[in-house]
Scaffold this motif. Structure first.
Motif, mmCIF file in Angstrom:
data_model
loop_
_atom_site.group_PDB
_atom_site.id
_atom_site.type_symbol
_atom_site.label_atom_id
_atom_site.label_comp_id
_atom_site.label_asym_id
_atom_site.label_seq_id
_atom_site.Cartn_x
_atom_site.Cartn_y
_atom_site.Cartn_z
ATOM 1 N N ILE A 63 0.771 -1.383 0.167
ATOM 2 C CA ILE A 63 -0.098 -0.025 0.011
ATOM 3 C C ILE A 63 0.800 1.357 0.105
ATOM 4 C CG2 ILE A 63 -0.525 0.392 2.464
ATOM 5 C CD1 ILE A 63 -3.030 0.232 -0.297
ATOM 6 N N ASN A 64 2.153 1.030 0.464
ATOM 7 C CA ASN A 64 2.890 2.355 0.510
ATOM 8 C C ASN A 64 4.126 2.517 -0.673
ATOM 9 O OD1 ASN A 64 2.008 3.101 3.200
ATOM 10 N ND2 ASN A 64 3.018 1.402 4.076
ATOM 11 N N THR A 65 4.041 1.539 -1.600
ATOM 12 C CA THR A 65 4.590 1.591 -2.811
ATOM 13 C C THR A 65 4.554 2.746 -3.593
ATOM 14 O OG1 THR A 65 4.700 -0.688 -3.234
ATOM 15 C CG2 THR A 65 5.122 0.623 -5.152
ATOM 16 N N PRO A 66 5.295 3.616 -4.035
ATOM 17 C CA PRO A 66 5.245 4.920 -4.776
ATOM 18 C C PRO A 66 4.610 4.642 -6.011
ATOM 19 C CG PRO A 66 7.563 4.880 -3.919
ATOM 20 C CD PRO A 66 6.908 3.585 -3.751
ATOM 21 N N MET A 67 3.726 5.614 -6.297
ATOM 22 C CA MET A 67 2.783 5.518 -7.542
ATOM 23 C C MET A 67 3.579 5.980 -8.965
ATOM 24 S SD MET A 67 -1.124 6.057 -6.088
ATOM 25 C CE MET A 67 -1.492 5.033 -4.673
ATOM 26 N N ASP A 97 -8.771 1.902 6.774
ATOM 27 C CA ASP A 97 -7.648 1.769 6.144
ATOM 28 C C ASP A 97 -7.831 1.203 4.844
ATOM 29 O OD1 ASP A 97 -5.078 1.607 6.351
ATOM 30 O OD2 ASP A 97 -4.432 0.447 7.688
ATOM 31 N N ASP A 98 -6.571 1.304 4.270
ATOM 32 C CA ASP A 98 -6.481 0.937 2.744
ATOM 33 C C ASP A 98 -5.667 -0.402 2.549
ATOM 34 O OD1 ASP A 98 -7.339 3.466 2.246
ATOM 35 O OD2 ASP A 98 -5.567 4.313 2.365
ATOM 36 N N PHE A 99 -6.072 -1.184 1.630
ATOM 37 C CA PHE A 99 -5.572 -2.796 1.570
ATOM 38 C C PHE A 99 -5.502 -2.966 0.113
ATOM 39 C CE2 PHE A 99 -7.566 -2.658 5.588
ATOM 40 C CZ PHE A 99 -6.803 -3.213 6.558
ATOM 41 N N ILE A 100 -4.540 -3.881 -0.091
ATOM 42 C CA ILE A 100 -4.128 -4.613 -1.403
ATOM 43 C C ILE A 100 -4.608 -5.729 -1.112
ATOM 44 C CG2 ILE A 100 -2.141 -5.575 -2.846
ATOM 45 C CD1 ILE A 100 -1.656 -2.854 -2.619
ATOM 46 N N ILE A 101 -5.517 -6.053 -2.489
ATOM 47 C CA ILE A 101 -6.395 -7.241 -2.457
ATOM 48 C C ILE A 101 -5.834 -7.938 -3.802
ATOM 49 C CG2 ILE A 101 -8.597 -8.373 -2.770
ATOM 50 C CD1 ILE A 101 -8.169 -6.837 -0.135
#
Length: 329
Positions: free
Chosen positions: A144-148, A244-248
């Motif tokens: 979730i913290n990977t730069p975009m 919160d935000d999540f990668i699925i």
């Protein structure tokens, strides 16, 4: 027997695959479901009908670009949860229609959040983010913290909407979260998407000597999963104590070529039927991407262990059964 409905949920973009599977899930959990569509046409109900839940969904027309329409609808139903799945979601189309894609995918989210803030701040909002936002990444897996580094107008619009959600959560204290779903497939997937195209065309034409499958860049790698399981994660995100935000995602990637080879082998199709067509090649594309789903598993209790070839087995059988029914009607 009538169910006692415990919560009310809005689902925007309900006519898509995720909207249909989410409707089924929420109906099983005794929700009152309000489906939001731009135009209340019969095709909005087609996927819901295939899952047998169309009669349990109240359909409402709403232009998400018009905040007064959004406010009116929230005032009418006072929902507990909103699942925002509405978007111009085709990466390819976004290159042809960048202004329309960016405008809708950003302003619609802003209008929903602002209407919640004004009318009913305790509504919980789920925003459908996309793995496309990360684009060109330096390290894998994506967290979730990977730069975009978005590589398409669609990805840019989703990244903007993502940060708007974060800002409303942090600035106004709204319960708003982003689910960053990587590619996820099902029989109900719309025809324009890669896996659906491969399955549908191959099942329908594998006995046709003149047929070929035309595709673009197929040596890129993607993280694929199964839609019915991914909508469970959406619901779990809105049940957590803290937003919160999540990668699925599945947690691993495979090449598009390997998907084609697997489907061809299952249906006894020669690989010579595969044709690379420049018309399907995007101006920019992601070479490889997969995510880290461990936070969703540990914090939400989400369970997902499927290998994508297992998913393909399910989808091939569903596609064959559907085609055979249509052929004999």
């Amino acid at each position: 027997m009538n169910k006692i409905q415990v919560k009310t949920a809005f689902i925007t973009g309900i006519s898509g695959q995720d909207g249909a599977y989410l409707s089924k899930l929420l109906w099983e959990k005794d929700y009152k479901i309000v489906g939001i569509t731009r135009n209340n046409h019969a095709d909005s109900l087609e996927k819901l009908k295939q899952l047998g839940v169309d009669q349990y969904v109240l359909m409402e027309e709403c232009d998400l670009l018009d905040i007064s329409s959004v406010i009116t609808l929230i005032n009418k139903h006072m929902p507990d949860e909103i699942y925002n799945l509405a978007a111009q979601s085709s990466v390819g189309l976004s290159f042809k229609q960048p202004i329309g894609t960016i405008n809708f995918n950003i302003v619609s989210v802003l209008n929903l959040l602002e209407a919640i803030r004004i009318i009913k701040p305790d509504i919980r909002l789920y925003q459908a983010s996309s793995s496309e936002m990360y684009g060109k990444v330096a390290e894998l897996p994506v967290t979730i913290n990977t730069p975009m580094h978005p590589l398409s107008p669609y990805a840019i619009s989703k990244a903007s909407a993502h940060w708007i959600v974060v800002n409303y959560r942090e600035s106004y204290g709204l319960y708003a979260c982003n689910g960053v779903l990587f590619n996820h497939e099902s029989f109900l997937r719309s025809n324009g998407f890669f896996v659906k195209k491969v399955l549908q065309e191959t099942v329908r034409n594998h006995h046709n000597p003149d047929w070929v499958l035309k595709v673009g860049s197929i040596d890129v790698k993607r993280d694929f999963g199964y839609s019915p399981n991914y909508v469970e994660a959406m619901w779990l995100m809105l049940q957590a104590e803290i937003a919160d935000d999540f990668i699925i995602c599945s947690g691993k990637s495979i090449t598009l070529r390997s998907i084609i080879e697997y489907v061809f082998a299952k249906l006894d199709v020669s690989i010579n039927k595969l044709v690379i067509d420049d018309a399907f090649i995007r101006p920019t594309d992601i070479e490889d991407i997969y995510g880290d789903n461990s936070p969703a598993k540990t914090k939400l209790g989400w369970q997902y262990e499927l290998d994508f070839y297992q998913v393909l087995d399910i989808l091939i059988e569903e596609e064959r059964a559907f085609f055979e029914r249509k052929t004999h009607e």
